[in-house]
Design a protein around this motif. Structure first.
Motif, PDB file in Angstrom:
ATOM      1  N   TRP A   1       0.841  -1.211   0.000  1.00  0.00           N
ATOM      2  CA  TRP A   1       0.000   0.000   0.000  1.00  0.00           C
ATOM      3  C   TRP A   1       0.873   1.257   0.000  1.00  0.00           C
ATOM      4  O   TRP A   1       0.574   2.234  -0.684  1.00  0.00           O
ATOM      5  CB  TRP A   1      -0.946   0.014   1.204  1.00  0.00           C
ATOM      6  CG  TRP A   1      -1.999  -1.057   1.146  1.00  0.00           C
ATOM      7  CD1 TRP A   1      -2.215  -2.047   2.047  1.00  0.00           C
ATOM      8  CD2 TRP A   1      -2.983  -1.237   0.127  1.00  0.00           C
ATOM      9  NE1 TRP A   1      -3.250  -2.838   1.655  1.00  0.00           N
ATOM     10  CE2 TRP A   1      -3.752  -2.371   0.478  1.00  0.00           C
ATOM     11  CE3 TRP A   1      -3.293  -0.558  -1.068  1.00  0.00           C
ATOM     12  CZ2 TRP A   1      -4.797  -2.840  -0.285  1.00  0.00           C
ATOM     13  CZ3 TRP A   1      -4.342  -1.037  -1.836  1.00  0.00           C
ATOM     14  CH2 TRP A   1      -5.077  -2.160  -1.444  1.00  0.00           C
ATOM     15  N   ALA A   2       1.972   1.207   0.734  1.00  0.00           N
ATOM     16  CA  ALA A   2       2.849   2.373   0.826  1.00  0.00           C
ATOM     17  C   ALA A   2       3.455   2.711  -0.535  1.00  0.00           C
ATOM     18  O   ALA A   2       3.480   3.877  -0.946  1.00  0.00           O
ATOM     19  CB  ALA A   2       3.960   2.114   1.844  1.00  0.00           C
TER      20      ALA A   2
ATOM     21  N   LEU B   1       2.189   1.893  -3.384  1.00  0.00           N
ATOM     22  CA  LEU B   1       1.082   2.336  -4.231  1.00  0.00           C
ATOM     23  C   LEU B   1       0.799   3.820  -3.993  1.00  0.00           C
ATOM     24  O   LEU B   1       0.578   4.601  -4.936  1.00  0.00           O
ATOM     25  CB  LEU B   1      -0.167   1.506  -3.909  1.00  0.00           C
ATOM     26  CG  LEU B   1      -1.103   1.231  -5.073  1.00  0.00           C
ATOM     27  CD1 LEU B   1      -0.366   0.483  -6.187  1.00  0.00           C
ATOM     28  CD2 LEU B   1      -2.301   0.426  -4.615  1.00  0.00           C
ATOM     29  N   VAL B   2       0.821   4.204  -2.723  1.00  0.00           N
ATOM     30  CA  VAL B   2       0.611   5.609  -2.373  1.00  0.00           C
ATOM     31  C   VAL B   2       1.693   6.473  -3.031  1.00  0.00           C
ATOM     32  O   VAL B   2       1.408   7.512  -3.631  1.00  0.00           O
ATOM     33  CB  VAL B   2       0.622   5.807  -0.836  1.00  0.00           C
ATOM     34  CG1 VAL B   2       0.707   7.297  -0.474  1.00  0.00           C
ATOM     35  CG2 VAL B   2      -0.633   5.197  -0.217  1.00  0.00           C
TER      36      VAL B   2
ATOM     37  N   ALA C   1       1.168   6.594  -6.897  1.00  0.00           N
ATOM     38  CA  ALA C   1      -0.012   7.387  -7.247  1.00  0.00           C
ATOM     39  C   ALA C   1       0.208   8.868  -6.958  1.00  0.00           C
ATOM     40  O   ALA C   1      -0.272   9.737  -7.692  1.00  0.00           O
ATOM     41  CB  ALA C   1      -1.224   6.867  -6.477  1.00  0.00           C
ATOM     42  N   THR C   2       0.931   9.166  -5.901  1.00  0.00           N
ATOM     43  CA  THR C   2       1.240  10.562  -5.585  1.00  0.00           C
ATOM     44  C   THR C   2       2.078  11.176  -6.702  1.00  0.00           C
ATOM     45  O   THR C   2       1.825  12.303  -7.156  1.00  0.00           O
ATOM     46  CB  THR C   2       1.989  10.668  -4.243  1.00  0.00           C
ATOM     47  OG1 THR C   2       1.255   9.959  -3.263  1.00  0.00           O
ATOM     48  CG2 THR C   2       2.168  12.110  -3.808  1.00  0.00           C
TER      49      THR C   2
ATOM     50  N   GLY D   1       2.126  10.102  -9.763  1.00  0.00           N
ATOM     51  CA  GLY D   1       1.229  10.229 -10.913  1.00  0.00           C
ATOM     52  C   GLY D   1       0.389  11.485 -10.823  1.00  0.00           C
ATOM     53  O   GLY D   1       0.220  12.225 -11.799  1.00  0.00           O
ATOM     54  N   ALA D   2      -0.128  11.742  -9.626  1.00  0.00           N
ATOM     55  CA  ALA D   2      -0.955  12.931  -9.417  1.00  0.00           C
ATOM     56  C   ALA D   2      -0.143  14.198  -9.650  1.00  0.00           C
ATOM     57  O   ALA D   2      -0.617  15.159 -10.281  1.00  0.00           O
ATOM     58  CB  ALA D   2      -1.523  12.908  -7.998  1.00  0.00           C
TER      59      ALA D   2
ATOM     60  N   VAL E   1       2.594  14.531 -11.540  1.00  0.00           N
ATOM     61  CA  VAL E   1       2.925  14.667 -12.962  1.00  0.00           C
ATOM     62  C   VAL E   1       1.715  15.161 -13.742  1.00  0.00           C
ATOM     63  O   VAL E   1       1.783  16.131 -14.511  1.00  0.00           O
ATOM     64  CB  VAL E   1       3.438  13.327 -13.535  1.00  0.00           C
ATOM     65  CG1 VAL E   1       3.533  13.405 -15.060  1.00  0.00           C
ATOM     66  CG2 VAL E   1       4.789  12.978 -12.939  1.00  0.00           C
ATOM     67  N   SER E   2       0.539  14.496 -13.526  1.00  0.00           N
ATOM     68  CA  SER E   2      -0.652  14.886 -14.284  1.00  0.00           C
ATOM     69  C   SER E   2      -1.097  16.296 -13.916  1.00  0.00           C
ATOM     70  O   SER E   2      -1.542  17.077 -14.769  1.00  0.00           O
ATOM     71  CB  SER E   2      -1.783  13.870 -14.079  1.00  0.00           C
ATOM     72  OG  SER E   2      -1.933  13.588 -12.706  1.00  0.00           O
ATOM     73  N   GLY E   3      -0.953  16.618 -12.648  1.00  0.00           N
ATOM     74  CA  GLY E   3      -1.296  17.968 -12.199  1.00  0.00           C
ATOM     75  C   GLY E   3      -0.425  19.012 -12.898  1.00  0.00           C
ATOM     76  O   GLY E   3      -0.916  20.029 -13.398  1.00  0.00           O
TER      77      GLY E   3
ATOM     78  N   GLN F   1       1.173  18.645 -15.772  1.00  0.00           N
ATOM     79  CA  GLN F   1       0.829  18.660 -17.194  1.00  0.00           C
ATOM     80  C   GLN F   1      -0.411  19.521 -17.445  1.00  0.00           C
ATOM     81  O   GLN F   1      -0.457  20.346 -18.355  1.00  0.00           O
ATOM     82  CB  GLN F   1       0.575  17.233 -17.706  1.00  0.00           C
ATOM     83  CG  GLN F   1       1.833  16.379 -17.791  1.00  0.00           C
ATOM     84  CD  GLN F   1       2.765  16.835 -18.910  1.00  0.00           C
ATOM     85  OE1 GLN F   1       2.377  17.613 -19.793  1.00  0.00           O
ATOM     86  NE2 GLN F   1       4.021  16.381 -18.869  1.00  0.00           N
ATOM     87  N   LEU F   2      -1.422  19.311 -16.571  1.00  0.00           N
ATOM     88  CA  LEU F   2      -2.661  20.081 -16.709  1.00  0.00           C
ATOM     89  C   LEU F   2      -2.379  21.578 -16.571  1.00  0.00           C
ATOM     90  O   LEU F   2      -2.854  22.406 -17.334  1.00  0.00           O
ATOM     91  CB  LEU F   2      -3.670  19.649 -15.632  1.00  0.00           C
ATOM     92  CG  LEU F   2      -4.541  18.437 -15.969  1.00  0.00           C
ATOM     93  CD1 LEU F   2      -5.384  18.069 -14.764  1.00  0.00           C
ATOM     94  CD2 LEU F   2      -5.431  18.739 -17.175  1.00  0.00           C
TER      95      LEU F   2
ATOM     96  N   ARG G   1      -0.627  22.825 -19.657  1.00  0.00           N
ATOM     97  CA  ARG G   1      -1.546  22.948 -20.770  1.00  0.00           C
ATOM     98  C   ARG G   1      -2.444  24.171 -20.624  1.00  0.00           C
ATOM     99  O   ARG G   1      -2.684  24.914 -21.576  1.00  0.00           O
ATOM    100  CB  ARG G   1      -2.419  21.686 -20.873  1.00  0.00           C
ATOM    101  CG  ARG G   1      -1.945  20.767 -21.957  1.00  0.00           C
ATOM    102  CD  ARG G   1      -2.098  19.321 -21.535  1.00  0.00           C
ATOM    103  NE  ARG G   1      -0.811  18.643 -21.601  1.00  0.00           N
ATOM    104  CZ  ARG G   1      -0.387  18.023 -22.712  1.00  0.00           C
ATOM    105  NH1 ARG G   1      -1.119  17.995 -23.796  1.00  0.00           N
ATOM    106  NH2 ARG G   1       0.785  17.439 -22.713  1.00  0.00           N
TER     107      ARG G   1
ATOM    108  N   LEU H   1      -0.499  27.113 -21.534  1.00  0.00           N
ATOM    109  CA  LEU H   1      -0.314  27.187 -22.986  1.00  0.00           C
ATOM    110  C   LEU H   1      -1.587  27.675 -23.655  1.00  0.00           C
ATOM    111  O   LEU H   1      -1.581  28.541 -24.522  1.00  0.00           O
ATOM    112  CB  LEU H   1       0.072  25.817 -23.558  1.00  0.00           C
ATOM    113  CG  LEU H   1       1.558  25.446 -23.403  1.00  0.00           C
ATOM    114  CD1 LEU H   1       1.784  24.031 -23.895  1.00  0.00           C
ATOM    115  CD2 LEU H   1       2.424  26.426 -24.179  1.00  0.00           C
TER     116      LEU H   1
END
Lengths: 221, 278
Positions: free
Chosen positions: B251-252, B254-255, B258-259, B261-262, B264-266, B268-269, B272, B275
């Motif tokens: 779980w650790a 995974l956290v 996912a953190t 991932g959040a 990176v995507s944050g 990128q958003l 964008r 831009l």
């Protein structure tokens, strides 16, 4: 055209962000509650009647006639083999006693189950005949007792002994935190005859091992 | 191996004892019972035993241990006479006002003193609980003999035991090869004897007889039911079968992933949007 691609990409990243956040929340929740699992008091496994709040074993009220018949007819033999037909579980039984720390000394291999030889034999007219085995072992891996939680009330248990077969019917399957387990009751040598099969269950901690015992109780059939 | 000298006091007859004798064997002292056994350890004398003037045992032979009897708690006047002499016969030995508390387990031993005089000694038997897998052994010196050592497998276990003292130890159950030697010596006076000691029981070994008459013997009393329970059933050592087995690290990580991932995507958003805003 370019803005469309950018917008599409934006949606993807937004989805990724949402999923990531969700995963963080779920995984974080599991991480936070993992330690709390060990605090379970008494959890019913496979059978609702075992979930009675009394941490004690199910009380002995039936099987009296079987007891008396048994007491009159024969002595129980040395137990040799445990079988639970519905689960296709079969394990050789070894006579065991107590280890240096005062715990029940169990066979090292989880493919074997121990019988507490200072207590009654399965099929004795009185008291609790106790079988116990490792559910798993660092050295030998997982054993057949992992299936013990799948036992249901009414299941048949057979013990092959040097004096023939003894048959039992399961009356309860319980998962009891080790701190709350009444070992005097589990190992009592007087009273109504009962067979108890124990292994470990519940949360496993690197220090301290399993936090609970799985206990199957059965009466002479 | 702490010496347990719990020999009950032998008090001479007082007003209480007389009162007890007046109401018969059973003193009116509450309803609780005591468990009493009697061992005859005086060589060459068949006797009768009287308690508060009433016959308790008839034609009691040397070397005999009675089955435990339930007697009402209280105090007893005990008298041992030659078999057939009756309650008023000459006492070979007697003990007055022997206190038998309710719930106690007592063995009264008729035996010889070190100098060879017959005497009655009541012992309170230790029937307290034992740890699982253990047995208790008690030795009692009731022989006309000097101090002795009791050995198991040639090793002294109880030393300098004097008449009528006792000593006890908790041991692993099994068969013990025991003998009795004169204290501090290798002079075997009794045995060796093979002694089976069962788990959860108290085994009491009495040395009785007379060294001078070369009739020293052992008597054995076993009391059941002091067994304990194992302190746990450690049914697993690996943890592989655990339902929520140490899932912490999983779980650790995974956290962590996912953190990331959040983040990176944050980022990128955010980029964008910047831009697009241009």
């Amino acid at each position: 055209m370019i803005t469309d691609v950018r917008r599409q990409g934006g949606w993807r990243w937004l989805t990724a962000l949402l999923i990531s956040c969700l995963v963080v929340m779920v995984a974080g929740w599991h991480l936070a509650t993992a330690t709390d699992h060990a605090g379970e008091q008494l959890v019913a496994v496979a059978d609702a009647s075992a979930a009675m709040p009394s941490a004690a074993m199910p009380s002995a009220s039936h099987a009296r006639s079987a007891t008396q018949r048994r007491a009159e007819t024969k002595e129980a033999g040395q137990p040799q083999m445990l079988a639970i037909p519905r689960l296709e579980l079969k394990m050789p039984i070894r006579a065991v006693t107590v280890d240096g720390s005062g715990a029940m000394a169990l066979p090292a291999r989880p493919t074997e189950i121990g019988w507490y030889a200072y207590g009654p034999r399965p099929g004795s007219a009185h008291g609790s005949a106790v079988l116990g085995g490792h559910v798993d072992s660092r050295e030998y891996g997982v054993g057949p007792l992992v299936g013990l939680q799948q036992v249901r009330r009414g299941d048949e248990i057979m013990i092959k002994t040097t004096a023939g077969a003894e048959r039992f019917r399961v009356t309860a399957v319980q998962l009891i935190n080790k701190q709350n387990l009444d070992l005097r009751e589990v190992f009592k040598r007087a009273g109504e005859p009962v067979l108890r099969i124990l292994t470990c269950g519940g949360t496993y901690r690197r220090s301290g091992g399993y936090q609970a015992n799985v206990i199957v109780s059965a009466r002479p059939a | 191996m702490s010496a347990q000298r719990r020999i009950l006091s032998l008090v001479s007859a007082g007003a209480l004892a007389l009162a007890c004798a007046a109401v018969g064997v059973a003193p009116a002292q509450g309803a609780s019972n005591a468990t009493v056994s009697i061992l005859h350890g005086v060589p060459d004398a068949t006797v009768d035993v009287y308690a508060n003037g009433k016959a308790l045992l008839k034609n009691f032979e040397p070397g005999t241990l009675t089955d435990p009897q339930m007697l009402p708690a209280g105090s007893y006047d005990l008298k041992v006479v030659k078999a057939g002499d009756g309650p008023d016969g000459d006492a070979i030995m007697s003990a007055n006002n022997v206190k038998v508390p309710g719930g106690a387990n007592v063995t009264v031993v008729a035996h010889l003193t070190e100098s060879g005089k017959p005497i009655l000694t009541p012992y309170a038997n230790d029937v307290s609980g034992l740890p699982a897998g253990k047995a208790r052994v008690i030795v009692r010196h009731d022989a006309a003999a000097p101090e002795v050592d009791v050995r198991a497998g040639g090793e002294p276990v109880f030393t300098d035991l004097a008449n009528p003292k006792e000593d006890s130890a908790e041991i692993d159950p099994g068969t013990v090869k025991a003998d009795v030697v004169l204290a501090g010596s290798d002079d075997v006076v009794i045995g060796p004897a093979s002694l089976k000691v069962a788990e959860g029981t108290t085994t009491i070994v009495y040395a009785w007889g007379s060294a001078k008459d070369k009739n020293l013997k052992l008597a054995v009393q076993a009391i059941k039911g002091m067994h304990g329970s194992p302190n746990s059933v450690p049914g697993g050592t690996g943890g592989q079968a655990a339902a929520s087995a140490d899932a912490g690290p999983l779980w650790a990580s995974l956290v962590a992933v996912a953190t990331l991932g959040a983040a990176v995507s944050g980022w990128q958003l955010y980029r964008r949007r910047v831009l697009t805003a241009r």
